[in-house]
Design a protein around this motif. Structure first.
Motif, PDB file in Angstrom:
ATOM      1  N   GLY A 144     -27.084 -42.374  20.905  1.00 52.93           N
ATOM      2  CA  GLY A 144     -26.563 -42.011  19.415  1.00 52.93           C
ATOM      3  C   GLY A 144     -25.763 -42.812  18.757  1.00 52.93           C
ATOM      4  O   GLY A 144     -26.023 -43.032  17.469  1.00 52.93           O
ATOM      5  N   THR A 145     -24.867 -43.418  19.453  1.00 50.03           N
ATOM      6  CA  THR A 145     -23.880 -44.364  18.744  1.00 50.03           C
ATOM      7  C   THR A 145     -24.615 -45.489  18.290  1.00 50.03           C
ATOM      8  O   THR A 145     -24.183 -46.172  17.363  1.00 50.03           O
ATOM      9  N   LYS A 146     -25.391 -46.183  19.257  1.00 52.30           N
ATOM     10  CA  LYS A 146     -26.094 -47.256  18.951  1.00 52.30           C
ATOM     11  C   LYS A 146     -27.166 -47.021  17.537  1.00 52.30           C
ATOM     12  O   LYS A 146     -27.315 -48.103  16.507  1.00 52.30           O
ATOM     13  N   ILE A 147     -27.637 -45.949  17.562  1.00 52.54           N
ATOM     14  CA  ILE A 147     -28.364 -45.481  16.436  1.00 52.54           C
ATOM     15  C   ILE A 147     -27.437 -45.522  15.063  1.00 52.54           C
ATOM     16  O   ILE A 147     -27.797 -45.685  13.833  1.00 52.54           O
ATOM     17  N   LEU A 159     -33.115 -56.085  14.622  1.00 51.87           N
ATOM     18  CA  LEU A 159     -34.047 -55.838  15.441  1.00 51.87           C
ATOM     19  C   LEU A 159     -33.537 -55.945  16.741  1.00 51.87           C
ATOM     20  O   LEU A 159     -34.180 -54.960  17.447  1.00 51.87           O
ATOM     21  N   GLY A 160     -32.889 -56.696  17.319  1.00 52.04           N
ATOM     22  CA  GLY A 160     -32.338 -56.612  18.768  1.00 52.04           C
ATOM     23  C   GLY A 160     -31.584 -55.428  18.809  1.00 52.04           C
ATOM     24  O   GLY A 160     -32.020 -55.021  19.870  1.00 52.04           O
ATOM     25  N   LEU A 161     -31.082 -54.819  18.040  1.00 53.38           N
ATOM     26  CA  LEU A 161     -30.284 -53.470  18.477  1.00 53.38           C
ATOM     27  C   LEU A 161     -31.353 -52.420  18.409  1.00 53.38           C
ATOM     28  O   LEU A 161     -31.612 -51.462  19.178  1.00 53.38           O
ATOM     29  N   PHE A 162     -32.210 -52.443  17.449  1.00 53.62           N
ATOM     30  CA  PHE A 162     -33.536 -51.354  17.431  1.00 53.62           C
ATOM     31  C   PHE A 162     -34.198 -51.624  19.030  1.00 53.62           C
ATOM     32  O   PHE A 162     -34.545 -50.443  19.479  1.00 53.62           O
TER      33      PHE A 162
END
Length: 311
Positions: A144-147, A159-162
């Motif tokens: 969730g933190t990454k989102i 895109l890399g984070l996605f």
């Protein structure tokens, strides 16, 4: 004892889901946004795109296919192609930014995995996404933190984070399947007239927020009483409450994006007098129309990147 609202429990009942129209931003593989609750698009719906749904700070009931269950802060789910879903927080007048929603055309991305092998993760997740999964344990909050970061981050590395979010979901050790195999085997989102009628009713309300229930029911070919029952079953809300949310949503857009006088916005949004408009707007948003416009303009100014000046 808390009782969940009456929502579809079977594939037959789920035919009443409305199709959400999703338009991905140009040049992007996904759409990410943060939604307030309630709002006109927070209904029992489906769409061809996959959806990752994160709710950091609220609780309520989750509905995915024939699954019904409570959710708590830190709730994270993945739903696949055309799997109907909704998240309801009973009794909540307004929850700003309750939902972080990440949507993407998984079939298209799976199709290019030969040239972009990072998307092979979607091919591996597909059997789970078809039934919907909830990610459990501490990994849910970490993902969730990454989102949240993806929603806030502007730059070429998004895109890399996605992809990292997708890989983290696959790697999460605690996952729960939601919709039953029977449901996913028998569900057909195109076979029921009620679905199309309520979908049309919502379109009418969005284009004409001041329309009464009798007017909308007549336009979609239903008696008022039958329409009222079908509408509440589909959306989880009474027509009056949903209509008010649509009107306030329209007013919020006009306040933020135009210089139209507030009195004119009141009637343009479908309210019949200024007193009702001010009262309902404050119930839905926690602000007066004037304060909302002021806050929207402050936010707009803060999002303008100042020109760089030589030091």
């Amino acid at each position: 004892m808390t009782v969940a609202p009456d929502f579809p429990r079977t594939a037959s009942d789920a035919f009443t889901a409305t199709r959400e129209q999703i338009v991905l931003p140009g040049g992007m593989s996904y759409l990410i946004r943060r939604d307030d609750y309630p709002n006109p698009i927070c209904i029992w719906n489906y769409h061809p795109e996959w959806e990752i749904h994160y709710i950091p700070d609220a609780q309520g009931f989750a509905y995915v296919g024939d699954y019904v269950g409570p959710f708590k802060p830190g709730h994270l789910m993945l739903t696949g192609t055309n799997l109907p879903h909704n998240w309801i927080t009973p009794g909540a007048p307004h929850l700003p930014g309750r939902d972080l929603v990440l949507q993407f055309d998984a079939d298209a991305l799976i199709g290019v995995r030969s040239v972009c092998p990072e998307f092979d993760v979607l091919y591996r997740l597909k059997p789970l996404a078809d039934r919907g999964i909830e990610i459990l344990g501490p990994e849910a909050e970490a993902i969730g933190t990454k989102i949240i970061n993806l929603n806030q981050h502007q730059g070429g590395s998004r895109l890399g984070l996605f992809i990292e979010i997708l890989e983290s979901i696959e790697a999460a050790p605690q996952k729960r399947l939601l919709a039953s195999e029977h449901f996913t085997a028998t569900y057909n989102d195109l076979s029921d007239r009620r679905h199309r009628r309520i979908d049309r009713a919502i379109q009418i309300m969005q284009s004409n927020p001041g329309a009464s229930m009798n007017e909308v029911a007549g336009l979609v070919g239903l008696e008022s009483s039958a329409f009222s029952r079908a509408f509440r079953r589909l959306t989880g809300m009474k027509f009056s409450a949903y209509s008010r949310s649509v009107r306030v949503w329209r007013a919020r857009t006009l306040l933020a994006e135009s210089d139209m006088p507030i009195t004119d916005i009141c009637f343009e949004a479908g309210f019949n007098n200024l007193s009702n408009f001010n009262r309902y707007f404050r119930v839905e948003t926690g602000l007066t129309p004037r304060d909302y416009r002021r806050a929207a303009r402050i936010r707009a100014r803060s999002m303008i990147t100042p020109s760089l000046k030589p030091g």
